[in-house]
Design an enzyme around this catalytic site. Structure first.
Site, mmCIF file in Angstrom:
data_model
loop_
_atom_site.group_PDB
_atom_site.id
_atom_site.type_symbol
_atom_site.label_atom_id
_atom_site.label_comp_id
_atom_site.label_asym_id
_atom_site.label_seq_id
_atom_site.Cartn_x
_atom_site.Cartn_y
_atom_site.Cartn_z
ATOM 1 N N HIS A 142 -6.791 4.151 -9.777
ATOM 2 C CA HIS A 142 -6.980 4.309 -8.328
ATOM 3 C C HIS A 142 -8.447 4.086 -7.941
ATOM 4 C CE1 HIS A 142 -3.132 5.418 -6.665
ATOM 5 N NE2 HIS A 142 -2.944 6.340 -7.590
ATOM 6 N N CYS A 185 3.862 7.717 -8.169
ATOM 7 C CA CYS A 185 2.568 7.908 -7.512
ATOM 8 C C CYS A 185 2.789 8.599 -6.170
ATOM 9 C CB CYS A 185 1.911 6.542 -7.306
ATOM 10 S SG CYS A 185 0.286 6.614 -6.532
ATOM 11 N N LEU A 186 1.948 9.568 -5.856
ATOM 12 C CA LEU A 186 2.075 10.266 -4.577
ATOM 13 C C LEU A 186 1.866 9.330 -3.393
ATOM 14 C CD1 LEU A 186 0.229 13.605 -5.434
ATOM 15 C CD2 LEU A 186 2.704 13.189 -5.339
ATOM 16 N N HIS A 200 -3.874 6.376 -15.086
ATOM 17 C CA HIS A 200 -3.285 6.129 -13.761
ATOM 18 C C HIS A 200 -4.283 6.475 -12.653
ATOM 19 C CE1 HIS A 200 0.181 6.138 -10.850
ATOM 20 N NE2 HIS A 200 -0.681 6.900 -10.192
ATOM 21 N N GLU A 201 -4.883 7.663 -12.738
ATOM 22 C CA GLU A 201 -5.826 8.089 -11.695
ATOM 23 C C GLU A 201 -7.102 7.254 -11.725
ATOM 24 O OE1 GLU A 201 -4.670 9.887 -9.384
ATOM 25 O OE2 GLU A 201 -2.883 10.472 -10.492
ATOM 26 N N GLN A 206 -6.633 8.265 -2.603
ATOM 27 C CA GLN A 206 -5.315 8.640 -2.099
ATOM 28 C C GLN A 206 -5.382 9.579 -0.896
ATOM 29 O OE1 GLN A 206 -3.835 9.590 -6.295
ATOM 30 N NE2 GLN A 206 -1.981 8.974 -5.184
ATOM 31 N N GLY A 238 -1.678 14.571 -10.668
ATOM 32 C CA GLY A 238 -2.974 13.929 -10.517
ATOM 33 C C GLY A 238 -3.135 13.443 -9.091
#
Length: 188
Positions: free
Chosen positions: A144, A98-99, A140-141, A51, A46
């Site tokens: 953000h 997380c990226l 999660h996304e 991000q 994701g």
């Protein structure tokens, strides 16, 4: 399609509320393609627009590599102006990462099921009820877009356990295998 640099921990764009997307455009479609390419390049499942430094209500995901028996494979998905309508079921702990916070993982408790409304890349409206990993990644996304990181769900003790790793990311000392952008250099 170019791979975009990912904004890392403690950049202010990651704590902002994202703005609605007003209309489709060739630039939006290119951004979606680039976000998918960036997500796959970083071995992610994701990626939200904040991000990559864009404070807009957009995220992409592909959880097919993570699904378990009984879960539905959806392939790559695009969520424009999503709205979570309901979270239900028991709160289940699962390891999250997380990226934007590379190599930092911890258990986060989230409801098993999520109901979400969103527009796809063609601006067709959808309503989806998802479980398992798909539900987890959506939540999660979506966070953000609300300026929330998975770290915000951790206890003060758990956050202290990650302090050294977070400082290494924030100061640009951590070696990351995909392109990242240093803190506070993102165009708003």
């Amino acid at each position: 399609m170019p791979v975009l640099p990912i904004v890392t921990y403690n950049d202010p764009v990651l704590t902002e509320q994202a703005e609605e997307i007003e209309e489709d455009s060739p630039e939006l479609q290119t951004l979606i393609d680039n976000m998918l390419e960036t997500m796959y390049n970083a071995d992610g499942v994701g990626l939200a627009a904040p991000q990559i430094g864009r404070s807009i209500k957009l995220f992409v995901m592909d959880t097919d590599s993570m699904i378990e028996d009984g879960e539905v494979p959806y392939g790559p998905m695009v969520f424009i102006n999503p709205l979570i309508l309901e979270k239900k079921g028991n709160k289940v702990p699962m390891e999250e990462g997380c990226l934007s916070i590379p190599e930092v993982n911890d258990k986060v408790f989230r409801p098993e099921t999520v109901v979400i409304e969103f527009f796809d890349r063609d601006f067709n409206k959808h309503r989806l009820e998802a479980n398992g990993w798909t539900s987890r990644v959506i939540q999660h996304e979506y966070d953000h877009l609300e300026g929330v990181l998975f770290l915000d769900y951790l206890s003060a003790f758990k956050k202290r356990m990650h302090k050294k790793e977070l400082k290494s990311i924030e100061e640009g000392e951590k070696k990351i295998k995909y392109p990242v952008v240093p803190k506070n250099t993102v165009e708003k």
